[in-house]
Design an enzyme around this catalytic site. Structure first.
Site, PDB file in Angstrom:
ATOM      1  N   GLN A 114       0.718  -1.509   0.041  1.00  0.00           N
ATOM      2  CA  GLN A 114       0.611  -0.032   0.102  1.00  0.00           C
ATOM      3  C   GLN A 114       0.828   0.991   0.371  1.00  0.00           C
ATOM      4  O   GLN A 114       0.541   2.261  -0.737  1.00  0.00           O
ATOM      5  CB  GLN A 114      -1.164   0.071   1.120  1.00  0.00           C
ATOM      6  CG  GLN A 114      -1.861  -1.018   1.156  1.00  0.00           C
ATOM      7  CD  GLN A 114      -2.911  -0.669   2.658  1.00  0.00           C
ATOM      8  OE1 GLN A 114      -3.420   0.714   2.896  1.00  0.00           O
ATOM      9  NE2 GLN A 114      -3.463  -2.069   2.725  1.00  0.00           N
ATOM     10  N   CYS A 115       2.069   1.172   0.434  1.00  0.00           N
ATOM     11  CA  CYS A 115       3.156   2.188   0.577  1.00  0.00           C
ATOM     12  C   CYS A 115       4.129   1.880  -0.192  1.00  0.00           C
ATOM     13  O   CYS A 115       4.067   1.602  -0.963  1.00  0.00           O
ATOM     14  CB  CYS A 115       3.759   2.194   2.131  1.00  0.00           C
ATOM     15  SG  CYS A 115       3.272   2.133   3.547  1.00  0.00           S
TER      16      CYS A 115
END
Length: 683
Positions: free
Chosen positions: A547-548
């Site tokens: 997600q990052c």
């Protein structure tokens, strides 16, 4: 009576004391950076003086000194001078000061031989400023000179006396009134003729023959030669030195005689009652100006002949200092390296940064360095403890109490670096395709769309610096709709993509043939033109590391710098957003035709970098007719349906493919694969 008898002593002239207003250094700095650059030619400036009873013979320059026409202030005498500003401290120190003064003096005297000073008396007075401006430290080294010949040597008889010993109250009032009616150019030097009780002011043109000597009807015994006197003591001011030299040169009959002189000292109300009278004794063996050297260099604060230093770093407004100094690098480029660069276009260009993370912070810092001053951030996140080490506008303090909003913290961080930056943060979520909007989020989503739309419409350049592919879709569409410059940057673990978008509304060209050298700016593709699928929810079912944006720390710095450099190159190109992109751009730009290049060279369409192999390529691609973001079909659909169209896109991951005909393209591709497979089976 012999000239040597009854003499009080050699006349002592009161020299000028220079006073430089801070505004003078501001004007000199601007002139040096924007106009003179490396030019060391002398420049005409204006100075002025007036009588002050308390502080003596002060000579002033200020910010208006560089005007072509002087500012006329009541009771002040304006003097034309020159400034010689050197490029280095070594040149400033090494110049022969005596030789310089002599050369200027001889030029001044030669120019007065045409007798023009008789009709324009103020031309007798000149001044010089020799200077060096250290613009990094705001240190200004300077030395004033007021050129005057060392000869003739004359004497003053007895002490000076107040004008009231020579004239009664009515006569002084008459002198005051007549002086006020004199033209400005005549007020510096003139004469008063006194016959019994009558007073008459005469200009030098009335008194002197333009060829030689006094007019025939002039009686020296009843004539007072008058000069504007800045001195407040018993001795006359410096202007008398030039006046006497010119008079004795022009009027040989005055040699060996006594001359009545008045030093006119006007009070703040315009009265002349503070004026002093002098009796000047001229010896018979007086030496001519031509046989003399020239004097006039000012003494410094220690009483020695030497320059002064103005340290403006402590007295100027630090905000002004920071703003001026921040542009120094760009203006120095303009001096020698890129003389055609337009510095002002950066200052006036408004940049909108979508994303205030690692990329956004790096881009903002580089924009400041290039002179951009209008920077707005849009981000919906908050500063977390993991951010400040990578995101250079944030500090530990921004993480406390749940974290400040990133957009606002980034704007505050920019203004802490440069207080004159015009920066603000907007907290808004960017709606994305494939991220359904329920009834509970519909109002909030519509509000976010309006905020983002207004921001894009109000700015000139849109930077897409977001984490996900789908977050770039809405701003790409809106920027295309409004015809804005778009700079896109995307990061991988050890790779990056930086690109500029083409212009919406222009018909895309056919895929160029092999021999085509470039693609015009209006036909360049956007971020989505290379894709044949609509963006979906890329965060669904992903772990934290997925997600990052996990990248090598240097990738964002490199990509952010390149994004800003592409923008600057675009703004410095004569075609701006229409600037063409050359195929096969490499380090050798000599083969690129000049018309393809801007002030800073050719501008690529995109730059792809691979940090693991330290390689960079600059591919160029044309618009895709069925692009899901910038095609005519999508933009027209948005124009017709507005927010309704956007909500349909957000709620369905496949809607864009239906609108643009990508579904049919996919089916066609699948059918080709099936037919090809069948042929192979038969073989």
């Amino acid at each position: 009576m012999a000239a040597s008898e009854n003499q009080e002593g050699i006349i002592q002239y009161v020299p000028f004391m220079s006073f430089v207003h801070p505004s003078f250094w501001h004007s000199l700095t601007e002139m040096k950076l924007d106009v003179d650059k490396l030019n060391e030619n002398t420049k005409q400036i204006w100075g002025r003086f007036t009588y002050r009873s308390s502080i003596g013979a002060v000579f002033e320059v200020d910010g208006t000194s560089f005007n072509k026409v002087p500012e006329n202030e009541q009771l002040y005498t304006n003097i034309k001078g020159t400034i010689m500003n050197k490029n280095t401290i070594e040149e400033f120190k090494s110049i022969d000061k005596a030789a310089l003064l002599n050369s200027v003096g001889k030029e001044l005297w030669a120019s007065l031989q045409d007798k023009s000073w008789i009709s324009k008396p103020s031309s007798l007075l000149k001044f010089i400023i020799l200077s060096f401006a250290d613009l990094k430290k705001f240190h200004y080294y300077y030395w004033f000179a007021f050129p005057a010949p060392s000869q003739p040597t004359v004497y003053v008889k007895n002490k000076s006396a107040n004008i009231t010993t020579q004239f009664d109250t009515n006569q002084i009032a008459q002198i005051t009134q007549s002086y006020k009616s004199l033209e400005l150019e005549q007020k510096c030097f003139f004469a008063i003729v006194k016959n019994n009780d009558t007073i008459q002011l005469k200009t030098l043109s009335d008194l002197l023959d333009t060829k030689d000597g006094l007019q025939k009807d002039v009686d020296v015994s009843s004539t007072y030669f008058v000069f504007n006197d800045p001195s407040s003591g018993d001795n006359p001011g410096w202007p008398l030195r030039l006046f006497l030299a010119a008079l004795l040169e022009h009027c040989p009959s005055l040699v060996g005689s006594e001359i009545k002189v008045i030093g006119l000292r006007c009070s703040a109300t315009g009265g002349v009652e503070n004026s002093h009278s002098f009796t000047v004794v001229v010896p018979k063996d007086v030496k001519a100006v031509d046989a003399a050297g020239w004097v006039g260099w000012e003494r410094n604060d220690k009483g020695n002949f030497g320059p002064k230093l103005a340290n403006m770093s402590s007295s100027l407004d630090p905000v002004i200092l920071a703003d001026t100094a921040s542009d120094l690098n760009i203006k120095l480029m303009k001096w020698r390296l890129v003389p055609d660069i337009d510095v002002d276009v950066m200052k006036s260009t408004k940049c909108l940064l979508l994303g205030a993370g690692t990329l956004g912070c790096h881009v903002a810092r580089d924009l400041l360095a290039w002179g951009f001053r209008h920077i707005t951030f849009i981000d919906n996140g908050k500063v977390s403890y993991s951010n400040p080490t990578r995101q250079v506008l944030f500090s530990f303090q921004d993480c406390l109490n749940g974290g400040k909003k990133k957009a606002e913290a980034a704007a505050d961080g920019l203004k802490n670096i440069l207080p004159t930056a015009v920066s603000k943060g907007i907290a808004a979520h960017i709606p994305m395709p494939g991220h359904p909007v329920g009834e509970s989020l519909k109002e909030e989503t519509i509000n976010n769309i309006k905020i983002i739309t207004e921001a894009i419409a109000d700015h000139d350049v849109i930077f897409l610096l977001l984490d996900t592919r789908e977050a770039r879709w809405l701003p790409t569409l809106l920027a295309a709709h409004y015809g804005k410059i778009v700079i896109n940057a995307a990061l991988g673990f050890d790779s990056y993509l930086v690109m500029r978008h083409g212009i919406a509304g222009s018909p895309p060209e056919e895929s160029p043939s092999v021999g085509t050298a470039f693609i015009s700016g209006n036909s360049l593709g956007c971020y989505f033109c290379n894709d044949v699928t609509a963006p979906g929810n890329s965060l669904k079912d992903r772990t934290l590391d997925q997600q990052c944006t996990v990248t090598r720390p240097g990738v964002a710095a490199i990509a952010g710098a390149l994004a800003v450099e592409i923008l600057v190159g675009l703004l410095q190109h004569p075609l701006r957003i229409n600037a063409p992109a050359v195929y096969n751009l490499n380090s050798d730009t000599e083969d690129v035709p000049p018309e393809m290049q801007g002030v800073l060279g050719p501008i690529p369409h995109s730059i792809r970098g691979f940090l693991h192999s330290y390689q960079t390529v600059a591919p160029t691609c044309a618009k895709f007719k069925q692009c899901i973001a910038c095609s005519e079909t999508v933009i027209n659909k948005y124009k017709e349906e507005g927010i309704t169209f956007l909500l349909d896109v957000f709620n369905s991951g496949n809607y864009l493919e239906e609108v643009t005909g990508l579904n049919e393209l996919h089916l066609s591709a699948e059918m080709t694969d099936i037919l090809t497979l069948s042929d192979e089976d038969e073989d």
